[in-house]
Structure formats: structure tokens, C-alpha cells
Design an enzyme around this catalytic site. Structure first.
Site, PDB file in Angstrom:
ATOM      1  CD  GLN B 124      -2.654   1.091   2.638  1.00 46.48           C
ATOM      2  OE1 GLN B 124      -2.645   0.093   3.332  1.00 46.48           O
ATOM      3  NE2 GLN B 124      -3.456   2.106   2.865  1.00 46.48           N
ATOM      4  N   GLY B 125       0.778   2.053  -1.063  1.00 40.43           N
ATOM      5  CA  GLY B 125       1.619   3.250  -1.164  1.00 40.43           C
ATOM      6  C   GLY B 125       0.849   4.516  -0.865  1.00 40.43           C
ATOM      7  CE1 TYR B 126      -3.859   4.415  -0.732  1.00 47.43           C
ATOM      8  CE2 TYR B 126      -4.922   4.679   1.402  1.00 47.43           C
ATOM      9  CZ  TYR B 126      -4.992   4.335   0.067  1.00 47.43           C
ATOM     10  OH  TYR B 126      -6.183   3.915  -0.442  1.00 47.43           O
ATOM     11  CB  SER B 127       2.531   6.822   4.807  1.00 46.93           C
ATOM     12  OG  SER B 127       1.404   6.591   5.593  1.00 46.93           O
ATOM     13  CB  SER B 161       3.212  -3.361   5.530  1.00 42.94           C
ATOM     14  OG  SER B 161       2.976  -2.489   6.592  1.00 42.94           O
ATOM     15  CD  GLU B 244     -10.074  -4.893   7.769  1.00 40.20           C
ATOM     16  OE1 GLU B 244     -10.477  -3.988   8.503  1.00 40.20           O
ATOM     17  OE2 GLU B 244      -9.818  -6.033   8.154  1.00 40.20           O
ATOM     18  CG  ASN B 369      -4.694   6.682  20.055  1.00 43.21           C
ATOM     19  OD1 ASN B 369      -5.057   5.846  19.236  1.00 43.21           O
ATOM     20  ND2 ASN B 369      -4.531   6.409  21.340  1.00 43.21           N
ATOM     21  CD  GLU B 370      -2.149  11.799  19.410  1.00 41.47           C
ATOM     22  OE1 GLU B 370      -1.871  11.027  18.472  1.00 41.47           O
ATOM     23  OE2 GLU B 370      -1.857  11.545  20.596  1.00 41.47           O
TER      24      GLU B 370
END
Lengths: 374, 392
Positions: B124-127, B161, B244, B369-370
């Protein structure tokens, strides 16, 4: 397993919410307390006789509506949200399940009929309402002629003043029996000053109170197992009240902070506030899901399930009330604003039927002290 | 139906997670997603042969069209049987459903069968280094090669990942050079094995290297491998995250339960079970896990009438489990006690240590979380949005 409300359950919730919104305001609560009245008789009449809420958990073959724990949960959330000063928890979640657990018996059946018809509010004279198991009976009974004589003190009886009938577990011949104590049988009921004015507590003194033979409800003793089954519903009811109260105090806080302006912006726009509201909402999601999960499979719920629910719901209600006060600022510690009612109710309810650490210890003992790991 | 399915999964796992696959038992969980990739690919093919991949896909594409509830049953039994972390997860659970909804017939025909068969693995190429929580700040560029219609990609993805053992990557890139934020993005599917792509593993806190940096230098995405239209990138990227819906988290909860069991086991052995504060924390963790299960079941509900009431819970769920798991990591180490002491060489200890080291990432990946709290406050509770800053 879906854990979402059915259309019928949603209808019960929506109609109940509409009714209580009209009839159970905080203005009315404040007026009652200031007048020294400790419960709302008119509201109770409407809930019990008109709406028939006390019939929901009684099986159909006993004349009730035969609904389950989820419906009880829904109604208790509503009454918790409005801090309704009526003996609903005592009647619906404690006395009724105790009578149902007791099994057959004529006097018991007649009493259930009165509950279903909304003609009787009930309370239960637990030996220790601060203990998760309700404590051991502190009243003694002996047979005399055709009837019974009861002696002793129940130090704290929830809703005793409102009750038409107090169920009294009493020690007899080494066992425990359950008696129905109607009004004006010679008992003394002394109202107690407590933290939470929305749930009246009184001391019940029985000094040689004579009851007719029909006052004994059990056939051959009230067992610990019957008491446990009844208390499971009492715990669920308290947790539901806590969740409903948390929802209500969170919602009134969200409304308040959306209006309150400081530094040229609403205080709801500050991330410090947003994050705390959202974190509370996470706790709400967690506790409410657990409550619905337990209610959906109530007959097989374990003591640990119930204990866990009490911990999460108790934490939620206390945190929601504390945060409500913090976010309201100074006005929240005035009598005029509502958060203090929730603050007191949350604390008092958390202590009812077992403090937090006792619930956790109940789980820990099951996980750590016996047999194989969970 | 679900009881029969439960038994079917149980029987199949007992028969197949054995022999040469035995080393995979209970492996490749949190913090060790990179172990034994080749054997795990073979395991995916074993699953595929048993028709246990892509269970929610339509039958015409090789799935079983199982309901969410049935998929949950599979996840639970798979994890209960000690099934290893799924190499095929991104293909099966993320890009596959996205292609099903947004792909052309040609894309479906080319991409779906190898995913179902356990023959093509996806990353997955997002970040990006400057687009973490602020995913809209994508800087990787895609430029159309006018001669071929292909797209040439330049930039860097990070935290990718398993890219080092995958075949394909889907990439969110900026196709309109002057666009900002969520506009002007394109969703590309690219072969990883090509000259313009370099993959560098990132060594992690626990010693493993599940993540990578992926560098693109004029790497090529074929014209036919654009998903949707130019400018649809954000919409498709978000749709992908929605598929998902936490189905796999029910399986994840089984491994959480196993971790808690290990903690309990060790606490009983080493005396920690007699310490009051430890007892209370273990009990509290148990209650939180019980609540997590009910919350997941609610979040996965397909009841259309409950959508409004479930919206906040869906937004709360990731924060709840991630924070619970992080706390469990700390509890595990407090139960184990002195570093290096009594249970050295104990595989239980190793697993819990890896868990402790990886769980701080739980509250970061997939939305910190933020960010979760921001979204819950703004979307769930209707509170004012955070203002956008001006720094670049």
C-alpha cells in the site's frame, strides 16, 4: 449476533424518551428536592400505570409482556439520563427479578400481578446494598401462630419511602426467607440524608412486626443462587442508568461548549476540549457495546461479565460528570446548573452493589485463582 | 450455517496448518509481520486451494460471497487455530474490493484471479515522509507520458508494509502539478519489480523489518492500470480504507486474548498474580477485551436502520482497540518483571516483548490516536474543525 436494537426496541426507546423529556425535567427535580419531596409520585404513576414499564420483564405466562434484558437496558438508560426520581430500578431491576427467581407461589403471583398492573412500587431490604452480592440478611423472622414476626434493622434501603411493598430477606432457622412487607405494618422508615438526592435511601426498623402467614413469598427458602440471578439484573440496571446518565451529561455539555465563547471562539473549537469529548465518546462506545452484548445473552452472562460492565459503566459516568463540570467551568458548581446532579448520582451509583475494586477483584479471582487460565 | 462453517474452518485448519506449515503456527503477528514470507506465500496458496481466500468476494470472481458475520466466523476460527498473519490481506481485503467497485473489466480480469489464488501480493503506497496524518499532503508526482499514455512516478513512499516481498503496489500520487490537498490525485497500480523503483527496508524497534521506504524515480504505471479517473485518487483511496470495516479485527482479538492468556499464565507462575494492583489491571484488561468484542460486533452490523447510532462507534473503534492493546503491552512487561530474568529463552516472553515493542505503533498507524479523536469530535460529535495551517 447483531447487538443493534430491533425496530420494536427503538420504538420503546423513542417513545420513552419523548415521554420523559416532557415529564422529567431537571427544573422539576430541583423543585422536588427543594420542597423536601424525595420522589416523584405523579411521574411514577405515569411510568408504572400508564406506560406499563414494570410489565416488560415479566414473562407472558405470568401476565407480563415477556421482553428481555435489552428492553430493560433501554428503559433504564432513559430513566438514568433524566435522573428520574422514581423507584424504577428497585421495582423493575431488583424486586421483579427476585420474585421471578423465586419460582411458584400464590402470594408471589399476586404481587407480580400488582407490579404488572402498575399498582405497586417495590423495594428490597438488602442486608448491605454496598456489597456486590447484596450482603447477608440483617432481619430475623420467627413463626408465631399463623403468621410471622420480624425483627431487625436494614440500615440502607433504596426507595423504601416510595415502596408500596418492601421485600425483606430474613434469617429463619439458619436459612433465608423472603417476606412481603406492605405499608403500615408497624415498620419504621427513617429517611437518610445522602449524597445523591435523586435516589432516596431510608433505614428500615422492624421491632416485632407481625405479618400474616401469606406474607412469606418463598416455598422453602431464598437461595443464594436466586439472589445472584436477581442481582445480575440489578447490576445491569445500574450500569444502564450510568450509561444513560453519561450520555445525557455529555450531550448537555456539548450544547454548552458550542455556545460558550472565550478568546473570540467557542470553547468547543479548542482541541484540548475536542479530544476529551471524543475520548469520552470512546468510553461510551465501549461501555454501551458491552452492556448490549451482555443483555443480548443475558441468561448466560457470567459474574465476570457483569462485574466488567459495572466497572466500565461506573468509570464512564463518573468521568463524564467530572468532565462536564470542568468544561462548564465555575457555573457547574452552582445549584442552578445540572452537572452536579449527575456528578453525585454517578458517584453514589458506582458504590451501589459493590465498589469498583470489588468488581475487578471478582474478575481477577476467576482469572487468576482457580483452574486453568481463561 | 455459522456453526457448520465454524466446524469446517476448524477441521480444515487442523488438517492443513501442520507438516511443512507447522512453523507458521501463531507467527507473523504484531511486530513480526516480516517473518517467513516465502512459506507464508505458500500458505496463502494452500488457503486458496481450500477456497479460504477472498471469502466476501462475489462468486463470479472466485469468492464465496459470505456475509460479514460469516467472515467473522472464519477470522475467529483462523486465529483460534493459530493461523499466521495473512500475507494476502492487502490484496484480498483492500485493493481487491476496490477493484471490484471501481475497476474496469480488464482490470478485474487481470488483477483479481492472482489475488484470489495467492499468486500476487500487494503493498500500500499511501504514506510519505511529509504525508502521515496529513495524508492529503501527497508530494509523489505522476506525469503522463504523452507517447504511451502511461504515468511516470517520482517520489517516496514510506511505512510500506511488506513491499520487499510484494509484487504490486497501489500508489496515491499527485497528477495535477499545481493541485493541493485532496484534489488532483491519481490512484495507480504499479509493478514493484521495475527499474525506477528502489525498496529500502526500515529496521524496527523490535529488530524486524516489516516496513520499507519505496523510492520512485520515473517508475512506470501503465495507462490501463489507473483506477478511476485522474482526480479521483482521494475518493478511491478513502473508499479502499472503508472496505475492511474491521472484519479482520475480530481475528485480531483472538490473538489479543491469547496474549492476555499468556500474561495470566506467567502471572500465576511468577507470583505477580498475588499483587493487588496487577490483579486489578489484568481484570480491567479482561473487561476491556470483552467490551471490544461487543463493540466490533456492533461496528460490523449491516443493519441499515442502525447506521446513525453506529456512526460514532465506528469512529471510536480503532482508538479503543489500539489504546487497549498498548496498555496490554505495558501490563505484560510489568508482569514479566526483571529484564532478562526468570523466563529467559521462553517463547512466551519473546512474543510478549515483541508485542510490547510493537503496540506503541498501534496508536499511530492507520490514523494516530490524535487524528482518531479529531475525526470523532468533528464528524461524530459535530464539533468545529481544526484550522489548516499555512506552513509547507
Amino acid at each position: 449476533m447483531h447487538l443493534t436494537l430491533t425496530p420494536d426496541q427503538r420504538m420503546i426507546r423513542d417513545e420513552g424518551a419523548r415521554f420523559l423529556a416532557e415529564r422529567a425535567s431537571s427544573e422539576k427535580l430541583r423543585a422536588l428536592i427543594e420542597a423536601g419531596t424525595r420522589w416523584d409520585r405523579d411521574l411514577w404513576q405515569a411510568i408504572a400505570a400508564e406506560l406499563g414499564w414494570c410489565a416488560i420483564a415479566v414473562p407472558e405466562d405470568e401476565g407480563g409482556l415477556g421482553m428481555g434484558a435489552t428492553e430493560v437496558l433501554v428503559l433504564m438508560e432513559l430513566s438514568g439520563a433524566r435522573l428520574a426520581p422514581v423507584p424504577l430500578w428497585s421495582t423493575l431491576c431488583l424486586a421483579t427479578p427476585l420474585l421471578l427467581a423465586l419460582g411458584a407461589g400464590k402470594a408471589r403471583a399476586r404481587l407480580l400481578e400488582r407490579i404488572v398492573a402498575g399498582e405497586a412500587a417495590l423495594a428490597v431490604a438488602l442486608g448491605d446494598p454496598g456489597a456486590a452480592d447484596g450482603g447477608a440478611a440483617t432481619i430475623t423472622a420467627r413463626a408465631e401462630g399463623e403468621g410471622w414476626v420480624l425483627d431487625g434493622i436494614a440500615a440502607r434501603v433504596i426507595d423504601a419511602e416510595a415502596a408500596d411493598v418492601i421485600l425483606v430477606p430474613a434469617v429463619i432457622d439458619g436459612g433465608t426467607a423472603l417476606f412481603a412487607l406492605e405499608r403500615d405494618m408497624g415498620q419504621e422508615i427513617a429517611p437518610l440524608e445522602t449524597l445523591d438526592a435523586t435516589r432516596p435511601v431510608a433505614r428500615l426498623t422492624l421491632d416485632g412486626v407481625a405479618l400474616p402467614g401469606s406474607a412469606r413469598l418463598d416455598a422453602d427458602g431464598l437461595t443464594a443462587d436466586q439472589m445472584t440471578r436477581a442481582l445480575d439484573m440489578a447490576h445491569l440496571g445500574l450500569a444502564a442508568e450510568q450509561i444513560g446518565a453519561a450520555r445525557a451529561v455529555m450531550d448537555l455539555t456539548l450544547d454548552y461548549i458550542a455556545e460558550r465563547v472565550q478568546f473570540g471562539r467557542t470553547i468547543a473549537s479548542f482541541q484540548a476540549i475536542k479530544h476529551r469529548c471524543a475520548a469520552l465518546e470512546v468510553d461510551m462506545a465501549e461501555a454501551r457495546a458491552l452492556a448490549l452484548g451482555i443483555a443480548a445473552e443475558f441468561d448466560t452472562a457470567s459474574a465476570e461479565d457483569i462485574a466488567g460492565l459495572r466497572v466500565l459503566a461506573g468509570d464512564l459516568a463518573r468521568k463524564a460528570a467530572r468532565e462536564a463540570i470542568q468544561m462548564h467551568g465555575g457555573v457547574a458548581i452552582t445549584w442552578e446548573y445540572d452537572p452536579h446532579f449527575y456528578f453525585k448520582r454517578a458517584q453514589a451509583t458506582a458504590a451501589l452493589l459493590g465498589p469498583r475494586d470489588a468488581h475487578l477483584e471478582r474478575i481477577a479471582a476467576a482469572l487468576l485463582d482457580q483452574g486453568d487460565a481463561a | 450455517m455459522s456453526d457448520a462453517l465454524r466446524k469446517e474452518v476448524r477441521d480444515w485448519m487442523a488438517k492443513h496448518l501442520t507438516g511443512r506449515f507447522a512453523p507458521l503456527w501463531m507467527r507473523a503477528g504484531a511486530g513480526e509481520g516480516d517473518v517467513m514470507p516465502e512459506l507464508r506465500k505458500e500458505w496463502e496458496r494452500e488457503l486458496a486451494a481450500g477456497r479460504w481466500t477472498c471469502l466476501g468476494w462475489p462468486e463470479e470472481h472466485g469468492g464465496r460471497a459470505l456475509s460479514v458475520a460469516e467472515q467473522v466466523v472464519f477470522q475467529e476460527e483462523y486465529s483460534r487455530a493459530g493461523g499466521p498473519g495473512r500475507m494476502g490481506h492487502i490484496g484480498e481485503g483492500l485493493i481487491g474490493p476496490t477493484i471490484l467497485d471501481y475497476g474496469t473489466d480488464d482490470q478485474k480480469a487481470r488483477f483479481l484471479p492472482p489475488i484470489r489464488a495467492g499468486e500476487a501480493f500487494w503493498a500500500q503506497g499511501y504514506s510519505e515522509p511529509s504525508a502521515g496524518s496529513d495524508l492529503g499532503n501527497i508530494r509523489t508526482r505522476a506525469r503522463r507520458d504523452e507517447a504511451t499514455g502511461d504515468w511516470l512516478v517520482t517520489g517516496q513512499k514510506i511505512w510500506t508494509s511488506m513491499a520487499h516481498v510484494s509484487d504490486w503496489i497501489f500508489v496515491l500520487a499527485r497528477a495535477e502539478p499545481d493541485s493541493v490537498g485532496r484534489k488532483g490525485l491519481i490512484f495507480l497500480m504499479m509493478k514493484l519489480d521495475q527499474p525506477g523503483i528502489e525498496i529500502q527496508p526500515i529496521r524496527q524497534i523490535g529488530g524486524g523489518a516489516e516496513f520499507n521506504s519505496v523510492f520512485f524515480d520515473g517508475a512506470r504505471a501503465e495507462a490501463r492500470d489507473v483506477l478511476g479517473e485522474v482526480g479521483d485518487g482521494w475518493k478511491i483511496a478513502m473508499a479502499l480504507l472503508g472496505y475492511e470495516r474491521g472484519i479482520s479485527t475480530l481475528g485480531q482479538q483472538m490473538s489479543f486474548a491469547q496474549e492476555l492468556d499468556l500474561i495470566i499464565e506467567i502471572a500465576r507462575e511468577n507470583g505477580a498474580a498475588e499483587r493487588a494492583a496487577i490483579r486489578q489491571r489484568i481484570a480491567y484488561a479482561w473487561a476491556g477485551l470483552r467490551a471490544m468484542r461487543s463493540l466490533a460486533l456492533r461496528v460490523l452490523s449491516e443493519d441499515p436502520d442502525a447506521e446513525a447510532e453506529l456512526m460514532r462507534e465506528r469512529l471510536a473503534y480503532k482508538y479503543q482497540w489500539a489504546t487497549w492493546h498498548r496498555d496490554l503491552g505495558a501490563l505484560a512487561m510489568d508482569v514479566i518483571g526483571l529484564d532478562g530474568a526468570p523466563i529467559e529463552g521462553d517463547p512466551r516472553r519473546e512474543r510478549l516483548e515483541q508485542m510490547f515493542l510493537f503496540t506503541p505503533a498501534d496508536t499511530i498507524y492507520g490514523g494516530t490516536n490524535e487524528i482518531q479523536l479529531n475525526i470523532l469530535a468533528e464528524v461524530g460529535l459535530g464539533m468545529p474543525r481544526e484550522p489548516r495551517g499555512t506552513l509547507t
